[in-house]
Enzyme design. Sequence first.
Site, mmCIF file in Angstrom:
data_model
loop_
_atom_site.group_PDB
_atom_site.id
_atom_site.type_symbol
_atom_site.label_atom_id
_atom_site.label_comp_id
_atom_site.label_asym_id
_atom_site.label_seq_id
_atom_site.Cartn_x
_atom_site.Cartn_y
_atom_site.Cartn_z
ATOM 1 C CD1 TRP A 197 -2.161 -2.043 1.576
ATOM 2 C CD2 TRP A 197 -2.968 -1.297 -0.162
ATOM 3 N NE1 TRP A 197 -3.414 -2.992 1.111
ATOM 4 C CE2 TRP A 197 -3.784 -2.409 0.123
ATOM 5 C CE3 TRP A 197 -3.328 -0.355 -1.187
ATOM 6 C CZ2 TRP A 197 -4.841 -2.608 -0.826
ATOM 7 C CZ3 TRP A 197 -4.422 -0.815 -2.034
ATOM 8 C CH2 TRP A 197 -5.122 -1.918 -1.801
ATOM 9 C CE LYS A 213 -8.473 -1.637 4.967
ATOM 10 N NZ LYS A 213 -8.585 -2.945 4.232
ATOM 11 C CG ASP A 268 -3.244 4.228 4.206
ATOM 12 O OD1 ASP A 268 -4.100 4.073 4.577
ATOM 13 O OD2 ASP A 268 -2.979 3.311 3.114
HETATM 14 C C1 LIG Z 1 -3.567 0.075 4.312
HETATM 15 C C2 LIG Z 1 -4.374 0.532 3.188
HETATM 16 N N1 LIG Z 1 -4.202 1.400 2.488
HETATM 17 C C3 LIG Z 1 -5.201 1.572 1.462
HETATM 18 C C4 LIG Z 1 -5.976 0.714 0.960
HETATM 19 C C5 LIG Z 1 -6.733 0.685 -0.347
HETATM 20 O O1 LIG Z 1 -7.981 1.232 0.196
HETATM 21 P P1 LIG Z 1 -9.157 1.451 -0.949
HETATM 22 O O2 LIG Z 1 -9.564 0.106 -1.187
HETATM 23 O O3 LIG Z 1 -10.256 2.286 0.058
HETATM 24 O O4 LIG Z 1 -8.812 2.391 -1.821
HETATM 25 C C6 LIG Z 1 -6.194 -0.416 1.691
HETATM 26 C C7 LIG Z 1 -6.830 -1.891 1.289
HETATM 27 O O5 LIG Z 1 -7.275 -2.588 1.943
HETATM 28 C C8 LIG Z 1 -5.306 -0.746 2.943
HETATM 29 O O6 LIG Z 1 -5.320 -1.864 3.546
#
Ligand SMILES: Cc1ncc(COP(=O)(O)O)c(C=O)c1O
Length: 361
Positions: free
Chosen positions: A103, A196, A172
């Site tokens: 991520w 989550k 994030d």
């Molecule tokens: C730490 C983290 N950042 C970003 C994301 C991406 O999120 P989204 O699907 O809301 O764009 C996720 C998705 O599981 C994640 O776990």
Amino acid sequence: MNKYNRIFNFAAGPAMLPEEVLEIAKNEMMNYKNSGMSVMELSHRSSLFNDIITEAEDNLRKLLNIPFNYKVLFLQGGATTQFSSVALHLLKNKAAYINTGHWSNRAIIDARVFGQVDVIASSENESFSYIPDCSNLNLEGYDYLYYCDNNTIYGTKFKKVPNSFGIPLVCDMSSCILSEEIDVSKYGIIFAGAQKNIGPSGVTIVIIREDLINESSVYTPNILKYKIHSEKMSLFNTPPTYIIYMCGLVFKYLLNNGGIKAQEKKNIEKANYLYNYLDHSKFYKTMADKNSRSIMNVVFTTGNKELDLLFVEEAKKVGLENLKGHKVIGGLRASIYNAMPFEGVVTLVEFMKKFEVQYNV
Ligand SMILES: Cc1ncc(COP(=O)(O)O)c(C=O)c1O
């Protein structure tokens, strides 16, 4: 068997929601507060929805003790959209990123579209199984420092907030927000997808220090401008009204149950119970470094691909679902977010013991 035949859902997201919250949503579904409509059918300009979004924000502020000089935005496009939004607003000369896996790497790729991005710390050398030391980074000349606090896929988590030496710190927190107490004042921007710990998928919470709102690249489309969303109180365009209502119910539920402090205690108890079993087992192996372990995503394996697959299948038969590891690293993963009851973790460990006895040859 429980009232609704519900299973324990160990998915990394969308994840379980508190049953009490689902009950309230069910009871309020057909006629919300005598409006003769469901929340889904209310105008986003109505006073009833205004009350919903205002109360949700107030309660989130209480939960995280958000200082007055921070704005709270309810946005769309997922956490992924923030990878670009952050850079569009803050990247002027160069930005420093910590790479702790998938991520953060996605965020790096998206930010590089807009300018120079340097990876100033990384755990790539050990397949992202640990959190690099970020106490003394050289951040001279950088516009901001970016990191992903909890790495959903690898099951790692920062135990200390990286020292940003006064430049804006962007985080994030998609897979750990509301799981533990945090000091918001250390951050420039915190963002998190809801699916989550906050609510259903469809909204992203952005907590942003006011002085960072005005700046943005001339190429920023209106829909990504923090300034516009802030001025319009997250109602620049039609927001995901029902999702915001659900998030509001979760915030109220957390406040009524002791706030983040109480939730953090429960989360530590759940994680300790599972890690303690894993550490004493000769059959299962954990995949994250001990000092970097997440209390939200517990990543482990039997060490055998076929057995891991069988584990997932057998677990499903007894109501323990979504235990397959992310395709990037394989293995098994139990996501034990806020709404996972302690009973769910105990049931998982009991299943793991039986599986170990049966297949440990
Ligand atoms: C730490 C983290 N950042 C970003 C994301 C991406 O999120 P989204 O699907 O809301 O764009 C996720 C998705 O599981 C994640 O776990």
